[in-house]
Design a protein around this motif. Structure first.
Motif, short mmCIF file in Angstrom:
data_model
loop_
_atom_site.label_atom_id
_atom_site.label_comp_id
_atom_site.label_asym_id
_atom_site.label_seq_id
_atom_site.Cartn_x
_atom_site.Cartn_y
_atom_site.Cartn_z
N SER A 31 0.68 -1.29 -0.53
CA SER A 31 0.11 -0.10 0.60
C SER A 31 0.76 1.29 0.00
N THR A 32 1.14 2.06 -1.01
CA THR A 32 1.71 3.24 -1.50
C THR A 32 1.46 4.48 -0.23
N GLY A 33 0.26 4.42 0.55
CA GLY A 33 -0.28 5.25 0.72
C GLY A 33 0.47 4.64 2.21
N LEU A 35 3.23 3.03 3.23
CA LEU A 35 4.18 3.00 3.26
C LEU A 35 4.89 4.55 2.51
N LEU A 36 3.76 5.43 2.47
CA LEU A 36 4.00 7.06 2.36
C LEU A 36 4.09 7.21 3.98
N ARG A 37 2.78 7.72 4.81
CA ARG A 37 2.70 8.04 6.48
C ARG A 37 3.31 7.28 6.88
N ALA A 38 4.14 5.62 6.39
CA ALA A 38 5.35 5.23 7.28
C ALA A 38 6.29 6.57 7.60
N GLY A 57 -4.69 16.36 -0.98
CA GLY A 57 -5.21 15.17 -1.89
C GLY A 57 -4.14 15.24 -3.03
N GLU A 58 -3.52 16.08 -3.12
CA GLU A 58 -2.07 15.56 -4.99
C GLU A 58 -1.45 14.21 -4.09
N LEU A 59 -1.37 14.00 -5.91
CA LEU A 59 -1.20 12.51 -6.55
C LEU A 59 0.23 13.05 -5.76
N VAL A 60 1.28 12.03 -4.94
CA VAL A 60 2.79 12.11 -4.92
C VAL A 60 3.51 12.07 -6.02
N PRO A 61 4.89 12.74 -6.71
CA PRO A 61 5.45 12.62 -7.41
C PRO A 61 5.96 11.17 -8.28
N ASP A 85 -2.13 -1.79 -3.55
CA ASP A 85 -3.25 -1.63 -3.38
C ASP A 85 -3.03 0.16 -3.53
N GLY A 86 -3.55 0.88 -4.26
CA GLY A 86 -3.30 2.03 -4.28
C GLY A 86 -2.20 2.76 -4.91
N PHE A 87 -1.50 1.96 -5.68
CA PHE A 87 -0.80 1.75 -6.50
C PHE A 87 -0.74 0.48 -7.91
N PRO A 88 -0.47 1.19 -8.95
CA PRO A 88 -0.25 1.91 -9.56
C PRO A 88 -1.23 3.59 -9.75
N ARG A 89 -1.55 4.36 -9.68
CA ARG A 89 -2.15 5.71 -10.17
C ARG A 89 -2.30 6.70 -11.23
N THR A 90 -1.12 6.20 -11.75
CA THR A 90 -1.23 7.02 -12.86
C THR A 90 -0.72 5.77 -13.93
N ALA A 92 2.31 6.51 -15.79
CA ALA A 92 3.63 6.27 -15.55
C ALA A 92 4.28 5.50 -14.39
N GLN A 93 2.44 5.19 -13.95
CA GLN A 93 3.74 4.22 -12.36
C GLN A 93 3.21 2.53 -13.23
N ALA A 94 2.16 2.62 -14.13
CA ALA A 94 1.43 1.35 -14.80
C ALA A 94 2.71 1.03 -14.85
N GLY A 133 -7.50 9.21 12.53
CA GLY A 133 -6.97 10.89 13.13
C GLY A 133 -5.96 10.56 10.90
N ARG A 134 -6.32 10.43 10.44
CA ARG A 134 -5.81 10.86 8.77
C ARG A 134 -6.57 12.26 8.70
N ALA A 135 -5.12 13.23 8.39
CA ALA A 135 -6.38 14.40 7.72
C ALA A 135 -6.49 14.68 6.77
P1 AMP Z 1 -4.06 6.59 -0.03
O1 AMP Z 1 -4.05 6.15 1.60
O2 AMP Z 1 -3.98 5.23 -1.12
O3 AMP Z 1 -5.20 6.84 -0.04
O4 AMP Z 1 -3.02 7.65 0.12
C1 AMP Z 1 -2.87 8.59 0.77
C2 AMP Z 1 -2.38 9.77 -0.24
O5 AMP Z 1 -0.95 9.64 -0.60
C3 AMP Z 1 -2.98 10.09 -1.36
O6 AMP Z 1 -4.26 11.16 -1.81
C4 AMP Z 1 -1.42 10.77 -2.18
O7 AMP Z 1 -1.44 11.71 -1.84
C5 AMP Z 1 -0.80 9.88 -1.74
N1 AMP Z 1 -0.66 8.41 -2.31
C6 AMP Z 1 -1.02 7.29 -2.15
N2 AMP Z 1 -0.32 5.78 -3.30
C7 AMP Z 1 0.02 6.90 -4.20
C8 AMP Z 1 0.38 6.59 -5.50
N3 AMP Z 1 0.75 5.35 -6.46
N4 AMP Z 1 1.28 8.05 -5.98
C9 AMP Z 1 0.75 9.08 -5.72
N5 AMP Z 1 0.63 9.31 -4.88
C10 AMP Z 1 0.27 8.60 -3.85
#
Ligand code: AMP
Length: 192
Positions: A31-33, A35-38, A57-61, A85-90, A92-94, A133-135
């Motif tokens: 789950s990229t979400g 991983l990013l939160r970690a 609420g924008e996609l991370v590059p 889960d939550g990847f790919p989202r573009t 380019a990611q796919a 607690g997710r803003a």
């Molecule tokens: P999620 O937990 O999957 O809802 O992701 C939360 C936030 O993390 C998203 O609104 C994006 O800002 C970022 N994010 C998660 N996955 C991706 C991804 N595959 N590509 C870009 N941004 C991502």
């Protein structure tokens, strides 16, 4: 290797269903979400930078997310497959994911899209925001931005995978168990 993408807008139930599916099918979960939160919780530079996008609420590059997924796959080469889960989202990611999996002689086997109406999604996310607690789940404006990003950048993937004959839609409203059963039937069809 069996590689599955759980597809769908924010709040569709990808995380909830992934947890059940990975237990049943013994797959690793990306789950990229999460991983990013970690990264953010650990206070890394990547996490701090990513949070600027997440908060709006924008996609991370793409490059950031693709690098993170690549590392995760390399750390789990013994896995019998992955649930993305939550990847790919573009697109380019796919494309990057296809290239990464090719290195292991593998590819995406199925893409299951959870279909849920937008009003229900907003309701679910606001409810989740009260306990998680997710803003980014607490502001309706951020939630609407996430939907915009989904419509503009992520939804085109539905055609990307339909053209490869890998996409199936699954109704994502109703009982969690029923939805899980539908997902399992689709997976069992592809695996048989
Ligand atoms: P999620 O937990 O999957 O809802 O992701 C939360 C936030 O993390 C998203 O609104 C994006 O800002 C970022 N994010 C998660 N996955 C991706 C991804 N595959 N590509 C870009 N941004 C991502």
């Amino acid at each position: 290797m069996f590689n599955l993408i759980l597809f769908g807008p924010p709040g569709a139930g990808k995380g909830t269903q992934s947890e059940r599916l990975l237990e049943k099918y013994q797959l690793a979960h990306i789950s990229t979400g999460d991983l990013l939160r970690a990264e953010r919780a650990a206070g890394t530079q990547l996490g701090v930078q990513a949070n600027e996008y997440i908060a709006k609420g924008e996609l991370v590059p793409d490059a950031v997310v693709i690098g993170m997924v690549r590392n995760y796959i390399l750390e789990h080469t013994d896995a019998s497959g992955f649930i993305f889960d939550g990847f790919p989202r573009t697109v380019a990611q796919a494309e990057a994911l296809d290239t990464m999996l090719e290195e292991f002689g593998a590819g995406i086997d199925a893409v299951l899209g959870l279909e849920v109406e937008e009003d229900e999604l907003v309701k679910r996310l606001l409810l989740r925001g009260q306990s998680s607690g997710r803003a980014d789940d607490q502001s309706e404006e951020t939630i609407r931005n996430r939907f915009q990003e989904y419509m503009n950048k992520t939804l085109p993937l539905q055609s990307y995978y339909t053209e490869q004959d890998k996409y199936s839609g699954v109704p994502g409203m109703g009982e969690i168990e029923t939805i899980f059963g539908d997902l399992c039937s689709q997976i069992d069809q592809v695996r048989s």
